[in-house]
Scaffold this motif. Sequence first.
Motif, mmCIF file in Angstrom:
data_model
loop_
_atom_site.group_PDB
_atom_site.id
_atom_site.type_symbol
_atom_site.label_atom_id
_atom_site.label_comp_id
_atom_site.label_asym_id
_atom_site.label_seq_id
_atom_site.Cartn_x
_atom_site.Cartn_y
_atom_site.Cartn_z
ATOM 1 N N LEU A 84 -72.885 22.351 -28.484
ATOM 2 C CA LEU A 84 -71.683 23.166 -28.643
ATOM 3 C C LEU A 84 -71.248 23.225 -30.106
ATOM 4 O O LEU A 84 -70.852 24.282 -30.608
ATOM 5 N N LEU A 85 -71.334 22.100 -30.789
ATOM 6 C CA LEU A 85 -70.951 22.080 -32.208
ATOM 7 C C LEU A 85 -71.913 22.911 -33.052
ATOM 8 O O LEU A 85 -71.496 23.606 -33.988
ATOM 9 N N PHE A 86 -73.186 22.846 -32.733
ATOM 10 C CA PHE A 86 -74.160 23.666 -33.457
ATOM 11 C C PHE A 86 -73.882 25.148 -33.234
ATOM 12 O O PHE A 86 -73.935 25.957 -34.165
ATOM 13 N N TRP A 87 -73.588 25.518 -31.997
ATOM 14 C CA TRP A 87 -73.243 26.903 -31.663
ATOM 15 C C TRP A 87 -72.068 27.389 -32.510
ATOM 16 O O TRP A 87 -72.108 28.479 -33.084
ATOM 17 N N ILE A 88 -71.052 26.567 -32.627
ATOM 18 C CA ILE A 88 -69.875 26.945 -33.411
ATOM 19 C C ILE A 88 -70.218 27.071 -34.888
ATOM 20 O O ILE A 88 -69.829 28.040 -35.553
ATOM 21 N N SER A 89 -70.944 26.101 -35.416
ATOM 22 C CA SER A 89 -71.260 26.136 -36.852
ATOM 23 C C SER A 89 -72.071 27.365 -37.222
ATOM 24 O O SER A 89 -71.889 27.938 -38.306
ATOM 25 N N LEU A 90 -72.939 27.821 -36.323
ATOM 26 C CA LEU A 90 -73.836 28.930 -36.634
ATOM 27 C C LEU A 90 -73.177 30.294 -36.426
ATOM 28 O O LEU A 90 -73.510 31.253 -37.136
ATOM 29 N N TYR A 91 -72.226 30.387 -35.493
ATOM 30 C CA TYR A 91 -71.694 31.705 -35.140
ATOM 31 C C TYR A 91 -70.198 31.896 -35.408
ATOM 32 O O TYR A 91 -69.720 33.027 -35.378
ATOM 33 N N ALA A 92 -69.472 30.827 -35.611
ATOM 34 C CA ALA A 92 -68.026 30.958 -35.763
ATOM 35 C C ALA A 92 -67.652 31.535 -37.121
ATOM 36 O O ALA A 92 -68.365 31.389 -38.109
ATOM 37 N N ARG A 93 -66.503 32.197 -37.131
ATOM 38 C CA ARG A 93 -65.941 32.699 -38.389
ATOM 39 C C ARG A 93 -64.433 32.533 -38.350
ATOM 40 O O ARG A 93 -63.809 32.504 -37.290
ATOM 41 N N LYS A 94 -63.875 32.439 -39.509
ATOM 42 C CA LYS A 94 -62.440 32.223 -39.639
ATOM 43 C C LYS A 94 -61.717 33.561 -39.585
ATOM 44 O O LYS A 94 -62.022 34.475 -40.350
ATOM 45 N N SER A 95 -60.762 33.686 -38.665
ATOM 46 C CA SER A 95 -59.954 34.897 -38.573
ATOM 47 C C SER A 95 -58.549 34.591 -39.084
ATOM 48 O O SER A 95 -58.277 33.482 -39.574
#
Length: 220
Positions: A120-131
């Motif tokens: 889950l953390l890897f998923w967030i690091s790779l796809y998340a962006r700051k809004s």
Amino acid sequence: MELRKGGLTSLNKRCKKSLNNNVESTQALNDLIVGALLTKYKLNRSEGQKYLEVPIHPDKIYLLQDYIENHHLLNLVKINSKENVFYILPSLMLEYKLKDWTADGIVTAINPADLHISALLFWISLYARKSEYSVVVDTQLSRPLQETLCYFFEINIKDCEIVSIENRFHFKSFLKLYLLSKSYRPYAETGEFYDMLNTKEARKLKNMIAQEKDKGEVVF
């Protein structure tokens, strides 16, 4: 085959190292596929074999390159930096995950066993962006499956709220995720989490570090 003295021990060590590398690579590929299925992807075919085409933000490509190299996935994942996409190539693992998660190329079920903290953390690091108001990850999961993911996410990662709004996952308490990433993810990915902290969270982290320094304890 005749082995010199100590040769069997050396062979056993090499075999064990090879086995460990293979297990790590298999898990790494599994987590990469799962992350793609949770986000946005296109299922393609080439010569009758299925592969995934996954969009990636150009600022995240270096993370993926490190991940591929460190987990020996160069023959299974290819990056097209000009198009800002990467390809998860045909493999038994991909075929298995598609059967487990999808029907006709669309995710229809989520396997909770794949939603461990590190994945889950890897998923967030790779796809998340700051809004403007939170950190978000785009998704093409159906609404019921978005709710399912939120449910299992909050079971596995406590004290961090996740909500889905208009095909986006929004993460609250992102400082919690940053601190958790330091225990589960490599330095480069932890840096991504730090960069996505808002001003209030960054100030809180700074105060936490100052307090720990005053105590002479662990520095974040």
